[in-house]
Design a protein around this motif. Sequence first.
Motif, PDB file in Angstrom:
ATOM      1  N   LYS A  17      27.738 -54.037  47.913  1.00  0.00           N
ATOM      2  CA  LYS A  17      26.292 -54.117  47.678  1.00  0.00           C
ATOM      3  C   LYS A  17      26.001 -55.022  46.492  1.00  0.00           C
ATOM      4  CE  LYS A  17      24.724 -49.648  49.313  1.00  0.00           C
ATOM      5  NZ  LYS A  17      24.996 -48.286  48.848  1.00  0.00           N
ATOM      6  N   LYS A  18      24.798 -55.623  46.500  1.00  0.00           N
ATOM      7  CA  LYS A  18      24.341 -56.342  45.315  1.00  0.00           C
ATOM      8  C   LYS A  18      23.738 -55.290  44.377  1.00  0.00           C
ATOM      9  CE  LYS A  18      21.243 -60.044  43.904  1.00  0.00           C
ATOM     10  NZ  LYS A  18      22.016 -60.790  42.911  1.00  0.00           N
ATOM     11  N   SER A  19      24.237 -55.245  43.154  1.00  0.00           N
ATOM     12  CA  SER A  19      23.765 -54.232  42.205  1.00  0.00           C
ATOM     13  C   SER A  19      22.422 -54.626  41.599  1.00  0.00           C
ATOM     14  CB  SER A  19      24.809 -54.033  41.106  1.00  0.00           C
ATOM     15  OG  SER A  19      25.950 -53.414  41.652  1.00  0.00           O
ATOM     16  N   SER A  20      21.700 -53.610  41.127  1.00  0.00           N
ATOM     17  CA  SER A  20      20.363 -53.823  40.565  1.00  0.00           C
ATOM     18  C   SER A  20      20.427 -54.132  39.083  1.00  0.00           C
ATOM     19  CB  SER A  20      19.523 -52.562  40.731  1.00  0.00           C
ATOM     20  OG  SER A  20      19.509 -52.169  42.070  1.00  0.00           O
ATOM     21  N   GLU A  21      19.482 -54.957  38.623  1.00  0.00           N
ATOM     22  CA  GLU A  21      19.340 -55.212  37.190  1.00  0.00           C
ATOM     23  C   GLU A  21      18.929 -53.918  36.502  1.00  0.00           C
ATOM     24  OE1 GLU A  21      17.726 -58.620  35.613  1.00  0.00           O
ATOM     25  OE2 GLU A  21      19.099 -59.831  36.828  1.00  0.00           O
ATOM     26  N   VAL A  22      19.309 -53.814  35.240  1.00  0.00           N
ATOM     27  CA  VAL A  22      19.041 -52.606  34.468  1.00  0.00           C
ATOM     28  C   VAL A  22      17.901 -52.908  33.498  1.00  0.00           C
ATOM     29  CG1 VAL A  22      20.066 -50.947  32.873  1.00  0.00           C
ATOM     30  CG2 VAL A  22      21.474 -52.016  34.654  1.00  0.00           C
ATOM     31  N   ASN A  23      17.011 -51.960  33.312  1.00  0.00           N
ATOM     32  CA  ASN A  23      15.889 -52.130  32.377  1.00  0.00           C
ATOM     33  C   ASN A  23      16.207 -51.534  31.014  1.00  0.00           C
ATOM     34  OD1 ASN A  23      14.128 -53.364  34.282  1.00  0.00           O
ATOM     35  ND2 ASN A  23      13.726 -51.341  35.158  1.00  0.00           N
ATOM     36  N   PHE A  24      15.605 -52.159  29.984  1.00  0.00           N
ATOM     37  CA  PHE A  24      15.731 -51.655  28.609  1.00  0.00           C
ATOM     38  C   PHE A  24      14.460 -50.917  28.209  1.00  0.00           C
ATOM     39  CE2 PHE A  24      18.874 -55.015  28.723  1.00  0.00           C
ATOM     40  CZ  PHE A  24      19.935 -54.391  28.091  1.00  0.00           C
ATOM     41  N   PRO A  25      14.569 -49.947  27.289  1.00  0.00           N
ATOM     42  CA  PRO A  25      15.798 -49.472  26.670  1.00  0.00           C
ATOM     43  C   PRO A  25      16.661 -48.696  27.667  1.00  0.00           C
ATOM     44  CG  PRO A  25      13.951 -48.082  26.007  1.00  0.00           C
ATOM     45  CD  PRO A  25      13.379 -49.205  26.818  1.00  0.00           C
ATOM     46  N   LEU A  26      17.977 -48.748  27.456  1.00  0.00           N
ATOM     47  CA  LEU A  26      18.883 -48.022  28.339  1.00  0.00           C
ATOM     48  C   LEU A  26      18.640 -46.531  28.211  1.00  0.00           C
ATOM     49  CD1 LEU A  26      22.364 -49.771  27.884  1.00  0.00           C
ATOM     50  CD2 LEU A  26      20.514 -50.313  29.495  1.00  0.00           C
ATOM     51  N   SER A  27      18.767 -45.833  29.321  1.00  0.00           N
ATOM     52  CA  SER A  27      18.673 -44.370  29.287  1.00  0.00           C
ATOM     53  C   SER A  27      19.941 -43.821  28.625  1.00  0.00           C
ATOM     54  CB  SER A  27      18.557 -43.821  30.704  1.00  0.00           C
ATOM     55  OG  SER A  27      19.738 -44.114  31.427  1.00  0.00           O
ATOM     56  N   THR A  28      19.858 -42.567  28.201  1.00  0.00           N
ATOM     57  CA  THR A  28      21.023 -41.893  27.629  1.00  0.00           C
ATOM     58  C   THR A  28      22.182 -41.921  28.627  1.00  0.00           C
ATOM     59  OG1 THR A  28      19.428 -40.421  26.598  1.00  0.00           O
ATOM     60  CG2 THR A  28      21.741 -39.749  26.494  1.00  0.00           C
ATOM     61  N   GLU A  29      21.817 -41.754  29.880  1.00  0.00           N
ATOM     62  CA  GLU A  29      22.802 -41.733  30.968  1.00  0.00           C
ATOM     63  C   GLU A  29      23.502 -43.095  31.120  1.00  0.00           C
ATOM     64  OE1 GLU A  29      22.462 -40.648  35.764  1.00  0.00           O
ATOM     65  OE2 GLU A  29      20.695 -41.074  34.550  1.00  0.00           O
ATOM     66  N   ASP A  30      22.702 -44.160  31.041  1.00  0.00           N
ATOM     67  CA  ASP A  30      23.263 -45.514  31.137  1.00  0.00           C
ATOM     68  C   ASP A  30      24.188 -45.824  29.957  1.00  0.00           C
ATOM     69  OD1 ASP A  30      22.103 -46.145  33.556  1.00  0.00           O
ATOM     70  OD2 ASP A  30      20.374 -47.172  32.671  1.00  0.00           O
ATOM     71  N   LYS A  31      23.782 -45.391  28.760  1.00  0.00           N
ATOM     72  CA  LYS A  31      24.625 -45.620  27.571  1.00  0.00           C
ATOM     73  C   LYS A  31      25.948 -44.882  27.710  1.00  0.00           C
ATOM     74  CE  LYS A  31      20.983 -46.392  24.190  1.00  0.00           C
ATOM     75  NZ  LYS A  31      20.152 -45.663  23.231  1.00  0.00           N
ATOM     76  N   LYS A  32      25.877 -43.654  28.253  1.00  0.00           N
ATOM     77  CA  LYS A  32      27.091 -42.863  28.443  1.00  0.00           C
ATOM     78  C   LYS A  32      28.002 -43.546  29.459  1.00  0.00           C
ATOM     79  CE  LYS A  32      28.898 -38.302  29.650  1.00  0.00           C
ATOM     80  NZ  LYS A  32      29.814 -38.760  30.688  1.00  0.00           N
ATOM     81  N   LEU A  33      27.397 -44.090  30.519  1.00  0.00           N
ATOM     82  CA  LEU A  33      28.181 -44.787  31.534  1.00  0.00           C
ATOM     83  C   LEU A  33      28.947 -45.957  30.898  1.00  0.00           C
ATOM     84  CD1 LEU A  33      29.010 -45.485  34.455  1.00  0.00           C
ATOM     85  CD2 LEU A  33      26.826 -46.715  34.681  1.00  0.00           C
ATOM     86  N   LEU A  34      28.250 -46.782  30.097  1.00  0.00           N
ATOM     87  CA  LEU A  34      28.912 -47.922  29.445  1.00  0.00           C
ATOM     88  C   LEU A  34      30.032 -47.458  28.511  1.00  0.00           C
ATOM     89  CD1 LEU A  34      26.134 -50.519  28.539  1.00  0.00           C
ATOM     90  CD2 LEU A  34      28.267 -50.992  29.746  1.00  0.00           C
ATOM     91  N   ASP A  35      29.785 -46.366  27.797  1.00  0.00           N
ATOM     92  CA  ASP A  35      30.825 -45.835  26.897  1.00  0.00           C
ATOM     93  C   ASP A  35      32.008 -45.287  27.670  1.00  0.00           C
ATOM     94  OD1 ASP A  35      30.020 -46.520  24.407  1.00  0.00           O
ATOM     95  OD2 ASP A  35      28.852 -44.685  24.048  1.00  0.00           O
TER      96      ASP A  35
END
Length: 182
Positions: A17-35
Amino acid sequence: MLLMNDIVRDGHPALRKKSSEVNFPLSTEDKKLLDDMKTFILNSQDEEIAEKHQLRAGVGLAAPQLGINKRFIVIHFEYEDKLYNYQLVNPKIISHSVEMTYLNGGEGCLSVDEQIEGNVVRYARITIRAYDMDGNEIKVRFKGYPAVVLQHEIDHLNGIMFYDHINKDNPFYVPENAKIIE
Ligand code: UDB
Ligand code: ZN
């Protein structure tokens, strides 16, 4: 902590799949995913942790490899005495060389269990624009091996696998403008 079982394997629809762009500010969940993604790569390079949990030593990871179609990638490796350590959001190749390159010995993928032989031909140099976790814009130029890793990971955001770049008639075909990375 993330383990090999959390990584989806070839055939999983998220990898195509083509992934979706992410909006800022990152959610807590998104930050956890990156970590979590960064910790996975670091753990996979730690001999003891990797042995204990049977992790393959990874240099980079893209969110679709966890079944999450968001434009996040993490890379961490040393090359020619320089550390390449990035957690990138919405990375985009904004320019590239005409010259191509490929790794001697081909490529593998954390999402591909078999070995697939052939030259994975990519741009020799790229400039990317991306955002860090805090939404700051970053522009970076990569050449050689680091450029290959970045292209491999950005491909995952577009549903492209490394073996898509192998010539179907002759897997070891070398275009005239391509030079090998030993
Ligand atoms: C990797 N690792 O992480 F030269 F110490 C590969 C795997 C698939 C073999 C785990 C890797 O190349 N490690 C490595 C290489 C060295 C020295 C060293 C460790 N990936 C990342 C991936 O699948 N991301 O989606 C595959 C790489 C092939 C070319 C670029 C990325
Ligand atoms: Zn991969």
